[in-house]
Design a protein around this motif. Sequence first.
Motif, PDB file in Angstrom:
ATOM      1  N   GLN A   1       0.676  -0.969   0.078  1.00 48.77           N
ATOM      2  CA  GLN A   1       0.021  -0.135   0.004  1.00 48.77           C
ATOM      3  C   GLN A   1       0.885   1.070   0.044  1.00 48.77           C
ATOM      4  OE1 GLN A   1      -3.360  -0.509  -0.449  1.00 48.77           O
ATOM      5  NE2 GLN A   1      -2.882  -2.599  -0.143  1.00 48.77           N
ATOM      6  N   PHE A   2       2.137   0.991   0.562  1.00 49.58           N
ATOM      7  CA  PHE A   2       2.893   2.341   0.652  1.00 49.58           C
ATOM      8  C   PHE A   2       4.042   2.223  -0.708  1.00 49.58           C
ATOM      9  CE2 PHE A   2       1.622   0.980   5.174  1.00 49.58           C
ATOM     10  CZ  PHE A   2       0.860   1.974   5.339  1.00 49.58           C
ATOM     11  N   ALA A   3       4.533   1.271  -0.860  1.00 49.84           N
ATOM     12  CA  ALA A   3       5.585   1.084  -1.749  1.00 49.84           C
ATOM     13  C   ALA A   3       5.223   1.336  -3.117  1.00 49.84           C
ATOM     14  CB  ALA A   3       5.931  -0.335  -1.807  1.00 49.84           C
ATOM     15  N   THR A   4       3.843   0.946  -3.329  1.00 46.25           N
ATOM     16  CA  THR A   4       3.373   1.382  -5.018  1.00 46.25           C
ATOM     17  C   THR A   4       3.138   2.805  -5.022  1.00 46.25           C
ATOM     18  OG1 THR A   4       1.291   0.618  -4.192  1.00 46.25           O
ATOM     19  CG2 THR A   4       2.401  -1.036  -5.269  1.00 46.25           C
ATOM     20  N   ARG A   5       2.747   3.485  -3.945  1.00 42.64           N
ATOM     21  CA  ARG A   5       2.587   4.828  -4.125  1.00 42.64           C
ATOM     22  C   ARG A   5       3.907   5.882  -3.531  1.00 42.64           C
ATOM     23  NH1 ARG A   5      -1.673   2.093  -2.099  1.00 42.64           N
ATOM     24  NH2 ARG A   5      -3.656   2.453  -3.494  1.00 42.64           N
ATOM     25  N   GLY A   6       5.082   5.202  -3.457  1.00 44.05           N
ATOM     26  CA  GLY A   6       6.452   5.926  -3.043  1.00 44.05           C
ATOM     27  C   GLY A   6       6.406   6.698  -1.723  1.00 44.05           C
TER      28      GLY A   6
ATOM     29  N   GLY B   1       6.026  12.011   5.329  1.00 42.07           N
ATOM     30  CA  GLY B   1       5.000  12.667   4.611  1.00 42.07           C
ATOM     31  C   GLY B   1       3.807  13.134   5.562  1.00 42.07           C
ATOM     32  N   HIS B   2       2.763  13.949   4.968  1.00 42.89           N
ATOM     33  CA  HIS B   2       1.609  14.236   5.655  1.00 42.89           C
ATOM     34  C   HIS B   2       0.530  13.764   4.960  1.00 42.89           C
ATOM     35  CE1 HIS B   2      -1.268  17.454   7.200  1.00 42.89           C
ATOM     36  NE2 HIS B   2      -0.295  17.850   7.902  1.00 42.89           N
ATOM     37  N   ILE B   3      -0.338  13.561   5.781  1.00 44.24           N
ATOM     38  CA  ILE B   3      -1.757  12.993   5.169  1.00 44.24           C
ATOM     39  C   ILE B   3      -2.365  13.941   4.099  1.00 44.24           C
ATOM     40  CG2 ILE B   3      -3.440  14.517   7.026  1.00 44.24           C
ATOM     41  CD1 ILE B   3      -5.175  11.779   7.187  1.00 44.24           C
ATOM     42  N   LEU B   4      -2.174  15.087   4.090  1.00 45.54           N
ATOM     43  CA  LEU B   4      -2.605  15.864   2.921  1.00 45.54           C
ATOM     44  C   LEU B   4      -1.641  15.953   1.825  1.00 45.54           C
ATOM     45  CD1 LEU B   4      -3.630  19.244   4.937  1.00 45.54           C
ATOM     46  CD2 LEU B   4      -5.214  17.385   4.263  1.00 45.54           C
ATOM     47  N   ASP B   5      -0.551  15.058   1.958  1.00 46.30           N
ATOM     48  CA  ASP B   5       0.158  14.950   0.420  1.00 46.30           C
ATOM     49  C   ASP B   5      -0.596  13.910  -0.204  1.00 46.30           C
ATOM     50  OD1 ASP B   5       2.132  16.608   1.462  1.00 46.30           O
ATOM     51  OD2 ASP B   5       3.367  14.929   2.205  1.00 46.30           O
ATOM     52  N   GLU B   6      -0.817  13.897  -1.388  1.00 44.71           N
ATOM     53  CA  GLU B   6      -1.576  13.095  -2.182  1.00 44.71           C
ATOM     54  C   GLU B   6      -1.256  11.548  -2.392  1.00 44.71           C
ATOM     55  OE1 GLU B   6      -4.337  13.625  -3.964  1.00 44.71           O
ATOM     56  OE2 GLU B   6      -4.295  15.710  -3.873  1.00 44.71           O
ATOM     57  N   ARG B   7       0.228  11.366  -2.142  1.00 48.70           N
ATOM     58  CA  ARG B   7       0.678  10.079  -2.170  1.00 48.70           C
ATOM     59  C   ARG B   7       0.292   9.360  -0.754  1.00 48.70           C
ATOM     60  NH1 ARG B   7       4.607  13.342  -0.852  1.00 48.70           N
ATOM     61  NH2 ARG B   7       6.167  12.397   0.793  1.00 48.70           N
ATOM     62  N   VAL B   8       0.250  10.032   0.394  1.00 46.93           N
ATOM     63  CA  VAL B   8       0.079   9.351   1.581  1.00 46.93           C
ATOM     64  C   VAL B   8      -1.549   9.220   1.651  1.00 46.93           C
ATOM     65  CG1 VAL B   8       0.191  10.055   4.243  1.00 46.93           C
ATOM     66  CG2 VAL B   8       2.223  10.655   2.661  1.00 46.93           C
ATOM     67  N   ALA B   9      -2.257  10.346   1.355  1.00 43.70           N
ATOM     68  CA  ALA B   9      -3.687  10.273   1.503  1.00 43.70           C
ATOM     69  C   ALA B   9      -4.092   8.806   0.712  1.00 43.70           C
ATOM     70  CB  ALA B   9      -4.164  11.400   0.894  1.00 43.70           C
ATOM     71  N   ASP B  10      -3.502   8.690  -0.611  1.00 45.52           N
ATOM     72  CA  ASP B  10      -4.067   7.595  -1.525  1.00 45.52           C
ATOM     73  C   ASP B  10      -3.388   6.257  -0.804  1.00 45.52           C
ATOM     74  OD1 ASP B  10      -5.214   7.169  -4.017  1.00 45.52           O
ATOM     75  OD2 ASP B  10      -3.354   6.109  -4.545  1.00 45.52           O
ATOM     76  N   ALA B  11      -2.234   6.436  -0.213  1.00 49.66           N
ATOM     77  CA  ALA B  11      -1.552   4.828   0.477  1.00 49.66           C
ATOM     78  C   ALA B  11      -2.664   4.842   1.851  1.00 49.66           C
ATOM     79  CB  ALA B  11      -0.283   5.340   1.151  1.00 49.66           C
ATOM     80  N   LEU B  12      -3.228   5.723   2.603  1.00 52.68           N
ATOM     81  CA  LEU B  12      -4.092   5.482   3.685  1.00 52.68           C
ATOM     82  C   LEU B  12      -5.405   5.018   3.203  1.00 52.68           C
ATOM     83  CD1 LEU B  12      -3.299   8.423   6.141  1.00 52.68           C
ATOM     84  CD2 LEU B  12      -2.449   6.209   6.184  1.00 52.68           C
ATOM     85  N   LEU B  13      -5.816   5.372   1.997  1.00 52.74           N
ATOM     86  CA  LEU B  13      -7.250   4.795   1.618  1.00 52.74           C
ATOM     87  C   LEU B  13      -6.848   3.394   1.175  1.00 52.74           C
ATOM     88  CD1 LEU B  13      -8.358   7.656  -0.700  1.00 52.74           C
ATOM     89  CD2 LEU B  13      -9.400   7.174   1.424  1.00 52.74           C
ATOM     90  N   GLY B  14      -5.985   3.156   0.704  1.00 47.46           N
ATOM     91  CA  GLY B  14      -5.832   1.628   0.427  1.00 47.46           C
ATOM     92  C   GLY B  14      -5.575   0.806   1.528  1.00 47.46           C
ATOM     93  N   LEU B  15      -4.678   1.244   2.696  1.00 42.03           N
ATOM     94  CA  LEU B  15      -4.780   0.658   3.830  1.00 42.03           C
ATOM     95  C   LEU B  15      -5.949   0.613   4.514  1.00 42.03           C
ATOM     96  CD1 LEU B  15      -2.528  -0.515   6.032  1.00 42.03           C
ATOM     97  CD2 LEU B  15      -2.624   1.669   7.301  1.00 42.03           C
ATOM     98  N   LYS B  16      -6.648   1.245   4.556  1.00 45.09           N
ATOM     99  CA  LYS B  16      -8.294   1.335   5.257  1.00 45.09           C
ATOM    100  C   LYS B  16      -9.062   0.192   4.521  1.00 45.09           C
ATOM    101  CE  LYS B  16     -11.390   2.548   7.880  1.00 45.09           C
ATOM    102  NZ  LYS B  16     -11.457   1.991   9.406  1.00 45.09           N
ATOM    103  N   ARG B  17      -8.796  -0.094   3.249  1.00 44.89           N
ATOM    104  CA  ARG B  17      -9.709  -0.978   2.746  1.00 44.89           C
ATOM    105  C   ARG B  17      -9.082  -2.338   3.026  1.00 44.89           C
ATOM    106  NH1 ARG B  17      -9.095   2.578  -1.967  1.00 44.89           N
ATOM    107  NH2 ARG B  17      -7.474   1.444  -2.799  1.00 44.89           N
TER     108      ARG B  17
END
Length: 328
Positions: free
Chosen positions: A235-240, A266-282
């Motif tokens: 979830q994190f590696a594929t989003r850098g 990074g920060h939750i407002l960074d696009e890559r971090v936000a996208d990774a957290l969405l993937g992690l939540k799923r």
Amino acid sequence: MPESDLPTRDQPTSRPATAASDTYSFLGPAGTFTEAALAQVPEAAGKPWRSVNNVGEALDDVVSGRSVAAMIAIENSVEGGVSATQDALANVPNLRIIGEYLVPVNFVFVARRGTTLADVKVVNAHPVAYAQCHLWLDAVLPSHGHIPATSNVTAAASLFESGLADAAIAPPNITKHHDLVVLAEDIGDNPSAVTRFVLVSRTVPTPAATGADKTSLIAELPDDRAGALLEMLEQFATRGVNMSLLESRPIGDALGRYRFVIDLDGHILDERVADALLGLKRFSPNVTFLGSYPRADRIRVEVTGRYGDDAFVDARDWLRGLIAGESD
């Protein structure tokens, strides 16, 4: 604020009664590394500081409203994560990390006046400090005994109370608080040792990104199967998104069940971090967001172009265009 200017705070506060919202809790008594970390917080200057005995009490102060925030140790460069802190953050809801602070860690060997190294048979020390000084102890006092202490300062103070120990491992400024003699200085095995502290408050709105941020969270695997951990890490590696900390802690309900304490660059407002957290939540049945906050070292997080915010925004715009029937 230099160590010599740190007030003695063995009592919750020596100042006139103040609203609990102005109080900061820290692992005491006076003179601990935790107090030195709290001294780095500009907002805490001039406010009452409440000395507590353990991490649980510090977080209870925050949850109950006795304190606006608490300073707690979360990681050491030699010993790794502080398990008591990690477990407490996993089990106490509605908390947020709002800042991190680094304190260089070294130790002195102290005793009551009139004691020499040859007299020392038993040493009082906090288990973490003891582990960080074992090379010196094994070389100088190979036959010593060890009594664990709840804090580095308590180890020194106990020399006047129980009489069970002959010497103690303590912070370098201990003689400013207790009448002890230093038998040896710089006894830590690693002169570059640093402890990372975090300031924890009740849940608050996430502050704006600074470009030099860290995000902390705790996640569980959905099941115990081959590849589950790899799937979480992807979830994190594929989003850098780089992980600066990954530690496992037992959940406690069954063997083989673990939660993972994670720090992200990074920060939750960074696009890559936000996208990774969405993937992690799923993926994960339980995700605890502990906060996004400025890094203590203020080093900016650098990412390649394909992981920058613009790349994620462009990809979403491209997808919306395809759905709308626009030419790709």
